[in-house]
Design an enzyme around this catalytic site. Structure first.
Site, short mmCIF file in Angstrom:
data_model
loop_
_atom_site.label_atom_id
_atom_site.label_comp_id
_atom_site.label_asym_id
_atom_site.label_seq_id
_atom_site.Cartn_x
_atom_site.Cartn_y
_atom_site.Cartn_z
CB SER A 1 -0.92 5.28 12.32
OG SER A 1 0.19 4.55 11.85
CE LYS B 1 4.47 9.78 9.02
NZ LYS B 1 5.22 8.82 8.22
CD GLN C 1 8.72 -2.06 8.32
OE1 GLN C 1 7.51 -1.90 8.42
NE2 GLN C 1 9.58 -1.29 8.96
CE1 TYR D 1 0.63 1.14 4.51
CE2 TYR D 1 0.70 -1.26 4.41
CZ TYR D 1 0.97 -0.09 5.07
OH TYR D 1 1.58 -0.13 6.30
N PRO D 2 0.42 2.31 -0.67
CG PRO D 2 -0.61 3.72 -2.22
CD PRO D 2 -0.66 2.32 -1.66
CG MET D 3 2.68 5.33 3.82
SD MET D 3 2.92 4.90 5.56
CE MET D 3 2.32 6.38 6.37
CG HIS E 1 5.24 4.07 13.38
ND1 HIS E 1 3.88 3.91 13.51
CD2 HIS E 1 5.55 3.71 12.12
CE1 HIS E 1 3.38 3.49 12.36
NE2 HIS E 1 4.37 3.35 11.50
#
Length: 272
Positions: free
Chosen positions: A245, A171, A207, A167-169, A194
């Site tokens: 998050s 901020k 990851q 998945y892309p993300m 985190h």
């Protein structure tokens, strides 16, 4: 073959491409007698790309959202571009429809602990005194571990675990939730918490974090590997309670699939 002078090599890191496809089965059926030739070309394309130095390619059958995807890494941008163009046509020009594409670069985290910071931790939490053999040994161990960590982040070796989640993300940059309005120390402190959650999944989830600012619509690509998808559900759910998050993260579409070799994938897609 791209000449040495025309190669496009990043100063640090490898080029990474996620490509998601849907199959037009009606167009595939129209190929009729040439199907076997296209299947052979598909497998040869995968083999040829993997045979290039420092090039990696994973295939996965996507569950629910699309048909299949690939994850590729290469030092030369030309290698990634050529692979994309070849994949678009390898099963016939009207068979594959690209649903999603995400280009990024492997990168080192800007919040990595420095030698100075770790030295202070050894003093405060371990009670070690600078200048002593015990302190020097602990620092050398840290230096060795961080060297491996940095290398693995920038030049990762793709895992052979069974399942993948991508998945892309980005901020948030809202007026009251602007990640980039925080000081470096504030951001670093939040990211430390985190990362602490992520480390509890060591050995269960691996990851790959790649940077895409100025390259794709999002800022990072997150690729998770595990042997069961409940691990994806658990780690993402737990991390959403982390301030990084719930205050600052925006997420794009999630793609989950099963890693497969070409023969198995083509069979699963009912193409062979």
């Amino acid at each position: 073959m791209t000449s040495e002078s025309n190669r496009i090599i990043a100063k640090v890191g490898w080029n990474v491409l996620h490509q998601i496809y849907e199959i037009d089965y009606a167009s595939w059926e129209e190929l009729d007698y040439s199907q076997e030739e296209h299947l052979t070309s598909f497998k040869q394309l995968v083999s040829d790309f993997r045979g290039q130095e420092d090039c990696q390619l994973l295939l996965y059958s996507i569950i629910g959202r699309s048909d299949f995807g690939f994850l590729a890494a290469a030092p030369d941008l030309h290698q990634i571009d050529k692979l994309e163009k070849q994949f678009n046509q390898v099963l016939g020009t009207s068979v594959l429809s690209r649903e999603y594409s995400f280009l990024s670069l492997t990168e080192e985290s800007e919040y990595t602990t420095t030698d100075e910071e770790w030295g202070k931790t050894l003093e405060k939490e371990k009670g070690l005194t600078p200048g002593t053999p015990e302190f020097a040994l602990a620092m050398q161990d840290f230096t060795d571990r961080m060297a491996k960590y940095r290398h693995d982040r920038i030049y990762p070796k793709f895992t052979d675990w069974k399942s993948i989640c991508f998945y892309p993300m980005a901020k948030r940059r809202n007026s009251e939730q602007n990640w980039y309005g925080l000081s470096y120390d504030e951001r670093r402190k939040l990211m430390a918490g985190h990362a602490k959650v992520g480390r509890t999944y060591a050995g269960r989830v691996k990851q790959l974090i790649t940077g895409s600012t100025g390259i794709s619509d999002w800022e990072w690509g997150v690729t998770l590997f595990s042997n069961t998808i409940d691990e994806f559900k658990s780690i993402i759910y737990e991390m959403r309670f982390d301030e990084v998050s719930y205050q600052y993260a925006e997420f794009g579409p999630f793609y989950v699939g099963i890693l497969m070799e070409p023969d198995e994938l083509l069979s699963r897609l009912d193409l062979s």
